[in-house]
Every structure is written in C-alpha cells, then in structure tokens.
Design a protein around this motif. Structure first.
Motif, PDB file in Angstrom:
ATOM      1  N   UNK A  14       8.574  14.615  -1.254  1.00  0.00           N
ATOM      2  CA  UNK A  14       8.154  15.819  -1.961  1.00  0.00           C
ATOM      3  C   UNK A  14       8.159  16.976  -0.970  1.00  0.00           C
ATOM      4  N   UNK A  15       8.691  18.087  -1.396  1.00  0.00           N
ATOM      5  CA  UNK A  15       8.709  19.273  -0.541  1.00  0.00           C
ATOM      6  C   UNK A  15       7.316  19.892  -0.547  1.00  0.00           C
ATOM      7  N   UNK A  16       6.744  20.066   0.644  1.00  0.00           N
ATOM      8  CA  UNK A  16       5.371  20.540   0.746  1.00  0.00           C
ATOM      9  C   UNK A  16       5.172  21.390   1.995  1.00  0.00           C
TER      10      UNK A  16
ATOM     11  N   UNK B 151       5.166   7.761   1.399  1.00  0.00           N
ATOM     12  CA  UNK B 151       5.508   8.962   0.647  1.00  0.00           C
ATOM     13  C   UNK B 151       5.718  10.066   1.673  1.00  0.00           C
ATOM     14  N   UNK B 152       6.903  10.637   1.671  1.00  0.00           N
ATOM     15  CA  UNK B 152       7.288  11.610   2.676  1.00  0.00           C
ATOM     16  C   UNK B 152       7.054  13.028   2.164  1.00  0.00           C
ATOM     17  N   UNK B 153       6.404  13.838   2.952  1.00  0.00           N
ATOM     18  CA  UNK B 153       6.249  15.249   2.595  1.00  0.00           C
ATOM     19  C   UNK B 153       6.547  16.111   3.809  1.00  0.00           C
ATOM     20  N   UNK B 154       7.190  17.224   3.565  1.00  0.00           N
ATOM     21  CA  UNK B 154       7.510  18.211   4.597  1.00  0.00           C
ATOM     22  C   UNK B 154       8.161  19.395   3.911  1.00  0.00           C
ATOM     23  N   UNK B 155       8.509  20.406   4.678  1.00  0.00           N
ATOM     24  CA  UNK B 155       9.116  21.612   4.094  1.00  0.00           C
ATOM     25  C   UNK B 155      10.624  21.483   3.930  1.00  0.00           C
ATOM     26  N   UNK B 156      11.285  20.697   4.774  1.00  0.00           N
ATOM     27  CA  UNK B 156      12.751  20.654   4.790  1.00  0.00           C
ATOM     28  C   UNK B 156      13.288  19.459   4.013  1.00  0.00           C
ATOM     29  N   UNK B 157      13.867  19.740   2.851  1.00  0.00           N
ATOM     30  CA  UNK B 157      14.378  18.667   1.997  1.00  0.00           C
ATOM     31  C   UNK B 157      15.534  17.923   2.650  1.00  0.00           C
ATOM     32  N   UNK B 158      16.411  18.630   3.372  1.00  0.00           N
ATOM     33  CA  UNK B 158      17.557  17.964   3.982  1.00  0.00           C
ATOM     34  C   UNK B 158      17.108  16.903   4.977  1.00  0.00           C
TER      35      UNK B 158
ATOM     36  N   UNK C  18      -2.195  21.647  -3.904  1.00  0.00           N
ATOM     37  CA  UNK C  18      -2.809  21.187  -5.157  1.00  0.00           C
ATOM     38  C   UNK C  18      -1.751  20.725  -6.149  1.00  0.00           C
ATOM     39  N   UNK C  19      -0.690  21.505  -6.270  1.00  0.00           N
ATOM     40  CA  UNK C  19       0.360  21.182  -7.232  1.00  0.00           C
ATOM     41  C   UNK C  19       1.107  19.903  -6.857  1.00  0.00           C
ATOM     42  N   UNK C  20       1.503  19.813  -5.607  1.00  0.00           N
ATOM     43  CA  UNK C  20       2.284  18.657  -5.159  1.00  0.00           C
ATOM     44  C   UNK C  20       1.454  17.377  -5.191  1.00  0.00           C
TER      45      UNK C  20
ATOM     46  N   UNK D 130       0.832  -1.196   0.000  1.00  0.00           N
ATOM     47  CA  UNK D 130       0.000   0.000   0.000  1.00  0.00           C
ATOM     48  C   UNK D 130       0.874   1.257   0.000  1.00  0.00           C
ATOM     49  N   UNK D 131       0.284   2.355  -0.437  1.00  0.00           N
ATOM     50  CA  UNK D 131       0.974   3.646  -0.461  1.00  0.00           C
ATOM     51  C   UNK D 131       0.403   4.504   0.659  1.00  0.00           C
ATOM     52  N   UNK D 132       1.295   4.963   1.529  1.00  0.00           N
ATOM     53  CA  UNK D 132       0.889   5.753   2.692  1.00  0.00           C
ATOM     54  C   UNK D 132       1.559   7.122   2.614  1.00  0.00           C
ATOM     55  N   UNK D 133       0.774   8.166   2.408  1.00  0.00           N
ATOM     56  CA  UNK D 133       1.325   9.513   2.329  1.00  0.00           C
ATOM     57  C   UNK D 133       1.273  10.151   3.714  1.00  0.00           C
ATOM     58  N   UNK D 134       2.416  10.669   4.159  1.00  0.00           N
ATOM     59  CA  UNK D 134       2.526  11.250   5.491  1.00  0.00           C
ATOM     60  C   UNK D 134       3.004  12.695   5.384  1.00  0.00           C
ATOM     61  N   UNK D 135       2.228  13.615   5.905  1.00  0.00           N
ATOM     62  CA  UNK D 135       2.688  15.006   5.953  1.00  0.00           C
ATOM     63  C   UNK D 135       3.487  15.209   7.241  1.00  0.00           C
ATOM     64  N   UNK D 136       4.394  16.169   7.216  1.00  0.00           N
ATOM     65  CA  UNK D 136       5.234  16.396   8.386  1.00  0.00           C
ATOM     66  C   UNK D 136       6.113  15.195   8.685  1.00  0.00           C
TER      67      UNK D 136
END
Length: 263
Positions: free
Chosen positions: A61-63, A34-41, A72-74, A7-13
């Motif tokens: 993905x940076x978000x 799927x990892x999303x947050x503001x800090x790419x490093x 919407x874009x990301x 399964x695909x699990x998208x997590x913000x922060x």
C-alpha cells in the motif's frame, strides 16, 4: 515451527533498506508482510522478490506516514482487507545531518512529522484493534542517537529521543493488556539512509567499517518478534557507551570528543 507463521506483519518504510530485509525475513518464517512506503515502484520490486523467494504474496500500500489523513485512510483499508495486524513495525524515518543553526525549518518539521508523529499515527491506527483482541506487538525503530546526541544530528536525535519516550510510556500503558512494545536502537546501518542524511559522504567514510549490516539487524528484530523483549541495542559496545553516558554524561562527552564530530 516459528511463532510468526500465519501472522500479519505490517512494515512501514518497506521499500528498501532494513524494511525490505525485514519483510523478506518474516516471510521466510511463514508470516505475511504488508509493505507500505511512498514509492510504488520499489514496493513492487520488494513484493516480487518475496514472492520468488517464499511463494508468499506480500500486499503493498502506498503510504506517506507524515500525512495523518493518509495514515487513517490506508490503515482503514488494510484492516478491512486483512482483519488483523498482529505486529506493527514502525520503520519509516529519515535524518539529515546538519547543524541546527543551518537547518531549514522544513527539514526540522519533516523529520518530526515522519519520525515521531507518523510513528504515533500508525500506532494509533492499529492499537485499538490489538487491545480489543488482547494481543499484538508494536516494534518501533529508534536509534542509538536517541540515547546519545551528537553534533549535526541534534534534530534527528531529538526525534529518536521522542520515539524512545513515547515507546517507554506506551509500554507501561499496555503492559497488562496483551500488547508488547519493543524499541530497536541500532547504530549506523549500511543502507541508503545516508544518501540523504550524509550528503557530504564524510560520516559514511569515517564509520563505514563500524556499520551494521541490515541483515544482522533484521535477524535480531525477527527474534524479538518471536520472543518479545523490551529493547534491542546494537552494537553491544555502542550500548555500553550510551549506558555510561546516562551515568557520567560530561565525562563521556569529553572523552568522545573527536569521535562525536565525525559528520
């Protein structure tokens, strides 16, 4: 075999704290986080740790969830590249502990933009696809603060009250459409959340021994992903207090006294 496998699990922060723990744990169950947050490093650090531990490459993905155009874009990009998001974990959020009268408007607006509107924007981005597929799971990280508001967290608590209200209404809207909605209501967790929230250090000093470990909270969330439930309240004794508060708020506020003012 875990029901999360493949399964695909998208997590913000997901760049640290609970989000990073959760990403690692679902990967160990065979899911692709799927990892999303503001800090790419920081996202790269989490991605590399997951790859080393599980041999699963977790795309990132940076978000900034407070930017609705960015959401919407990301999400459009993510859905075009991964087709399905089986589980969405709305984990991104922050708090600042200060009395309302002293709160700069930018802090109030910022917390609502991230904790509430950002969560709604991310949900809105994936929900139509889940409904069309007839399956999906939305996990919203709320807080015990959403059930009992205390001094210096009036605004933060208000955002978590909003998360609970939104989640409860949404759950009923999608109840017979194959989509589950779970809210996670933890007490204080030992993460970097308090670096910003508790800049004086007083709150952490007062409740450090009572703090939940992120690994424990993550384990409970993973189990809820495998077998969806309405909500999870941690720790149990804090949930007893919040339940009693709904019945006898004045008494609990009186008895709470000093313990409610640890910030």
């Amino acid at each position: 075999m875990s029901t999360l496998r493949n399964k695909v699990v998208l997590i913000t922060g997901a760049s640290g704290g609970l989000g990073a723990h959760l990403a690692m744990d679902v990967a160990k169950k065979g899911a692709t986080p799927i990892l999303t947050a503001r800090r790419e490093d920081q996202l790269k650090v989490v991605q590399e740790a997951i790859l080393k531990a599980t041999n699963i490459k977790a795309p990132y993905y940076i978000l900034d969830v407070s930017n609705t155009d960015s959401v919407e874009e990301v999400f459009s990009t993510i859905l075009s590249e991964h087709q399905n998001i089986h589980i969405l974990v709305n984990n991104a959020g922050y708090g600042i502990f200060e009395e309302f009268v002293d709160s700069p408007w930018k802090n109030i607006e910022g917390m609502f933009s991230t904790n509430v509107l950002g969560l709604m924007a991310c949900t809105r981005a994936v929900l139509p696809h889940m409904l069309q597929r007839g399956s999906g799971h939305i996990v919203n990280i709320a807080s015990q603060a959403g059930k009992i508001s205390t001094p210096k967290s009036s605004v933060y608590a208000a955002t978590k009250h909003a998360v609970l209200g939104f989640s409860n209404g949404l759950r009923l809207e999608v109840a017979h459409k194959g989509v589950d909605v779970t809210t996670i209501n933890p007490g204080p967790i030992a993460t970097n959340f308090f670096t910003l929230a508790d800049q004086s250090g007083n709150y952490v000093k007062n409740v450090q021994k009572l703090m939940l470990q992120p690994s424990h909270v993550s384990d409970k969330i993973v189990k809820a992903m495998e077998r969806p439930v309405r909500e999870i309240n941690l720790p149990w004794w804090m949930n007893v207090g919040s339940t009693m508060y709904q019945v006898m708020p004045k008494l609990i506020e009186t008895l709470g006294g000093k313990s409610f003012r640890q910030k």
